[in-house]
Scaffold this active site. Structure first.
Site, PDB file in Angstrom:
ATOM      1  N   TYR A   1      -1.672   0.126  10.673  1.00 47.19           N
ATOM      2  CA  TYR A   1      -1.791  -0.368   9.286  1.00 47.19           C
ATOM      3  C   TYR A   1      -0.477  -0.093   8.556  1.00 47.19           C
ATOM      4  O   TYR A   1       0.075  -0.956   7.876  1.00 47.19           O
ATOM      5  CB  TYR A   1      -2.969   0.335   8.609  1.00 47.19           C
TER       6      TYR A   1
ATOM      7  N   SER B   1       0.860  -1.191   0.000  1.00 52.65           N
ATOM      8  CA  SER B   1       0.000   0.000   0.000  1.00 52.65           C
ATOM      9  C   SER B   1       0.892   1.235   0.000  1.00 52.65           C
ATOM     10  O   SER B   1       2.072   1.168   0.369  1.00 52.65           O
ATOM     11  CB  SER B   1      -0.850   0.003   1.269  1.00 52.65           C
TER      12      SER B   1
HETATM   13  N1  NAP Z   1      -8.717  -0.195  -0.506  1.00 53.24           N
HETATM   14  C1  NAP Z   1      -7.599   0.498  -0.485  1.00 53.24           C
HETATM   15  O1  NAP Z   1      -7.621   1.746  -0.508  1.00 53.24           O
HETATM   16  C2  NAP Z   1      -6.262  -0.216  -0.466  1.00 53.24           C
HETATM   17  C3  NAP Z   1      -5.126   0.547  -0.781  1.00 53.24           C
HETATM   18  C4  NAP Z   1      -3.899  -0.066  -0.744  1.00 53.24           C
HETATM   19  C5  NAP Z   1      -3.784  -1.405  -0.438  1.00 53.24           C
HETATM   20  N2  NAP Z   1      -4.896  -2.128  -0.135  1.00 53.24           N
HETATM   21  C6  NAP Z   1      -4.702  -3.545   0.205  1.00 53.24           C
HETATM   22  O2  NAP Z   1      -5.420  -4.346  -0.718  1.00 53.24           O
HETATM   23  C7  NAP Z   1      -5.768  -5.581  -0.109  1.00 53.24           C
HETATM   24  C8  NAP Z   1      -7.243  -5.867  -0.345  1.00 53.24           C
HETATM   25  O3  NAP Z   1      -8.000  -4.839   0.264  1.00 53.24           O
HETATM   26  P1  NAP Z   1      -9.419  -4.337  -0.267  1.00 53.24           P
HETATM   27  O4  NAP Z   1      -9.367  -2.868  -0.269  1.00 53.24           O
HETATM   28  O5  NAP Z   1      -9.822  -5.065  -1.485  1.00 53.24           O
HETATM   29  O6  NAP Z   1     -10.325  -4.735   1.004  1.00 53.24           O
HETATM   30  P2  NAP Z   1     -11.655  -5.594   1.166  1.00 53.24           P
HETATM   31  O7  NAP Z   1     -12.612  -5.323   0.064  1.00 53.24           O
HETATM   32  O8  NAP Z   1     -12.075  -5.357   2.571  1.00 53.24           O
HETATM   33  O9  NAP Z   1     -11.134  -7.103   0.997  1.00 53.24           O
HETATM   34  C9  NAP Z   1     -10.314  -7.694   1.965  1.00 53.24           C
HETATM   35  C10 NAP Z   1     -10.289  -9.184   1.694  1.00 53.24           C
HETATM   36  O10 NAP Z   1      -9.412  -9.788   2.656  1.00 53.24           O
HETATM   37  C11 NAP Z   1     -10.113 -10.850   3.284  1.00 53.24           C
HETATM   38  N3  NAP Z   1      -9.613 -11.091   4.629  1.00 53.24           N
HETATM   39  C12 NAP Z   1      -9.593 -10.253   5.690  1.00 53.24           C
HETATM   40  N4  NAP Z   1      -9.076 -10.863   6.766  1.00 53.24           N
HETATM   41  C13 NAP Z   1      -8.756 -12.131   6.371  1.00 53.24           C
HETATM   42  C14 NAP Z   1      -8.202 -13.259   7.018  1.00 53.24           C
HETATM   43  N5  NAP Z   1      -7.872 -13.224   8.317  1.00 53.24           N
HETATM   44  N6  NAP Z   1      -8.002 -14.396   6.311  1.00 53.24           N
HETATM   45  C15 NAP Z   1      -8.346 -14.454   5.005  1.00 53.24           C
HETATM   46  N7  NAP Z   1      -8.897 -13.426   4.333  1.00 53.24           N
HETATM   47  C16 NAP Z   1      -9.097 -12.278   5.006  1.00 53.24           C
HETATM   48  C17 NAP Z   1     -11.580 -10.395   3.291  1.00 53.24           C
HETATM   49  O11 NAP Z   1     -12.417 -11.503   3.517  1.00 53.24           O
HETATM   50  P3  NAP Z   1     -13.922 -11.328   4.092  1.00 53.24           P
HETATM   51  O12 NAP Z   1     -14.779 -11.030   2.912  1.00 53.24           O
HETATM   52  O13 NAP Z   1     -14.223 -12.635   4.737  1.00 53.24           O
HETATM   53  O14 NAP Z   1     -13.879 -10.186   5.083  1.00 53.24           O
HETATM   54  C18 NAP Z   1     -11.670  -9.834   1.881  1.00 53.24           C
HETATM   55  O15 NAP Z   1     -11.831 -10.857   0.943  1.00 53.24           O
HETATM   56  C19 NAP Z   1      -5.383  -5.453   1.366  1.00 53.24           C
HETATM   57  O16 NAP Z   1      -4.149  -6.103   1.588  1.00 53.24           O
HETATM   58  C20 NAP Z   1      -5.228  -3.948   1.566  1.00 53.24           C
HETATM   59  O17 NAP Z   1      -4.341  -3.643   2.608  1.00 53.24           O
HETATM   60  C21 NAP Z   1      -6.144  -1.568  -0.140  1.00 53.24           C
END
Ligand code: NAP
Length: 274
Positions: A151, A138
Site C-alpha cells: 500500500y 495517504s
Molecule cells: N481510510 C483511511 O484511513 C485512508 C487514509 C488515507 C488515505 N485513504 C485513501 O482514501 C481513498 C478512499 O478510501 P476510503 O478509506 O474511503 O475507502 P473505502 O470506503 O473502502 O472506499 C474505497 C472506494 O474506492 C472504490 N474502488 C475500489 N477499487 C476500485 C476500482 N478498481 N475501480 C473503481 N473504484 C474502486 C470502492 O468501490 P466499491 O464500493 O465498489 O468497493 C469505494 O467506493 C483511497 O485512495 C485510500 O487509499 C484512506
C-alpha cells in the site's frame, strides 16, 4: 456550475466528498463499480436534497475508464473541470505474506488507475485552459510502516508521479494537489485489518498492529471531504494537504535518525521476535 468527478464515491471518503461538494454547489459525478451501488449513491444525495450523478467505472479496466470518461464528457459538455482520484484499495500484510496478485491489484487500483483516469481527462482540461486534479494519497505515502509495504509503495509512487505531473503541466492552467490523510474511519480501515492473514510468522505483529489501530480515534471521512473542497475552491491550491495528526507526525519522523525510527517501529509492532 463547476463539474467534478470523484472516483470511488460509493463509500467512505469518496461518498462524503461527493455529498459535501454537491451541497456546496458543484455539479458532482461520482463513480461506482456496480449499478446497485450507483443507485445507492444517487439516492443518498437525493435524501440530503442534492444531486449526484453516477457513472460506472472500474479504474483497473482501461475500457471501463474510456467509457466512463466519454459518458462524463457528455454530462459535462466536453469534460469535467476537476477530477478527484479517490478510488483505492488497501492490501495489508508483511512483505513475505503478500501475493504477487494482491500486490498487482493494489498498484493497478491506487497507481495505474489514477494515471489512466488522469490521462483521459487532461485533454479537455488543456483545451479549456484550466482544471483541477486532486490525488488521494495517504500518510502511507510519507512513511513506510511495516506490514503495509505494498500500500505504501503505491502511495509513495503516487506522490512521486504527482510531483512530476504538477511540474510538467504547470503552464497549462491545470492545478494538481495531493491529500495526505492519516487514519480515517471508513470501511477500508476495518476491512484491511480483517483481511490480514492468520497463521504466519507475523501473526503476533498483526495482532499488535490491530491493537494499535483500535486505540486510535480516527477522524471521520467528512474531515477529508472538507479538505477536498479546499483544494477545489482555493484560488491557489496547495501542492499538499495533510489531514489529521499522523501526517504531521510522519513529517516529523523524517527528522529523526533512521535507526531510531526502525527500532521504534519494530518495538511497537512486536517484530523483534520474528
Ligand atoms: N481510510 C483511511 O484511513 C485512508 C487514509 C488515507 C488515505 N485513504 C485513501 O482514501 C481513498 C478512499 O478510501 P476510503 O478509506 O474511503 O475507502 P473505502 O470506503 O473502502 O472506499 C474505497 C472506494 O474506492 C472504490 N474502488 C475500489 N477499487 C476500485 C476500482 N478498481 N475501480 C473503481 N473504484 C474502486 C470502492 O468501490 P466499491 O464500493 O465498489 O468497493 C469505494 O467506493 C483511497 O485512495 C485510500 O487509499 C484512506
Amino acid at each position: 456550475m463547476r463539474s467534478v468527478v470523484i472516483t470511488g464515491a460509493t463509500s467512505g471518503i469518496g461518498k462524503a466528498a461527493a455529498l459535501g461538494l454537491a451541497a456546496h454547489g458543484f455539479q458532482v459525478i461520482g463513480t461506482a463499480r456496480t449499478t446497485e451501488k450507483a443507485d445507492k449513491l444517487t439516492a443518498a444525495a437525493a435524501e440530503s436534497g442534492h444531486r449526484v450523478r453516477a457513472v460506472l467505472l472500474d479504474v483497473t479496466d482501461p475500457g471501463s475508464c474510456q467509457d466512463a470518461v466519454a459518458e462524463i464528457a457528455e454530462l459535462t459538455g466536453g469534460g469535467p473541470w476537476a477530477l478527484v482520484n479517490n478510488a483505492g484499495l488497501a492490501v495489508g500484510g508483511a512483505f513475505e505474506d503478500v501475493s504477487e496478485a494482491d500486490a498487482r491489484a493494489v498498484l493497478e487500483t491506487n497507481l495505474l488507475g489514477v494515471a489512466r483516469m488522469t490521462r483521459l481527462v487532461l485533454p479537455s482540461m488543456r483545451r479549456r485552459g484550466e482544471g483541477r486534479i486532486v490525488q488521494m494519497s495517504s500518510v502511507a505515502g510519507l512513511i513506510a510502516t511495516p506490514l503495509n509495504g505494498w500500500y505504501s509503495a503505491g502511495k509513495y509512487a503516487l506522490e512521486a508521479l504527482t510531483d512530476v505531473l504538477r511540474r510538467e503541466i504547470a503552464a497549462s492552467g491545470i492545478r494538481v494537489s495531493l491529500i495526505e490523510p492519516g487514519f480515517i474511519d471508513t470501511p477500508m480501515l476495518s476491512e484491511g485489518i480483517a483481511r490480514l492473514p492468520a497463521h504466519t510468522r507475523y501473526a503476533e505483529a498483526y495482532e499488535a498492529a490491530g491493537r494499535l489501530i483500535a486505540r486510535r480515534r480516527p477522524l471521520g471521512p467528512d474531515a477529508v471531504a472538507r479538505t477536498v473542497r479546499r483544494a477545489l475552491t482555493a484560488p491557489n491550491p496547495r501542492r499538499r494537504y495533510s489531514v489529521g495528526h499522523e501526517a504531521r507526525m510522519a513529517r516529523l519522523s523524517r527528522l529523526l535518525p533512521p535507526a531510531t525510527v526502525d527500532v521504534t517501529m519494530r518495538a511497537c509492532l512486536r517484530l523483534n521476535r520474528v
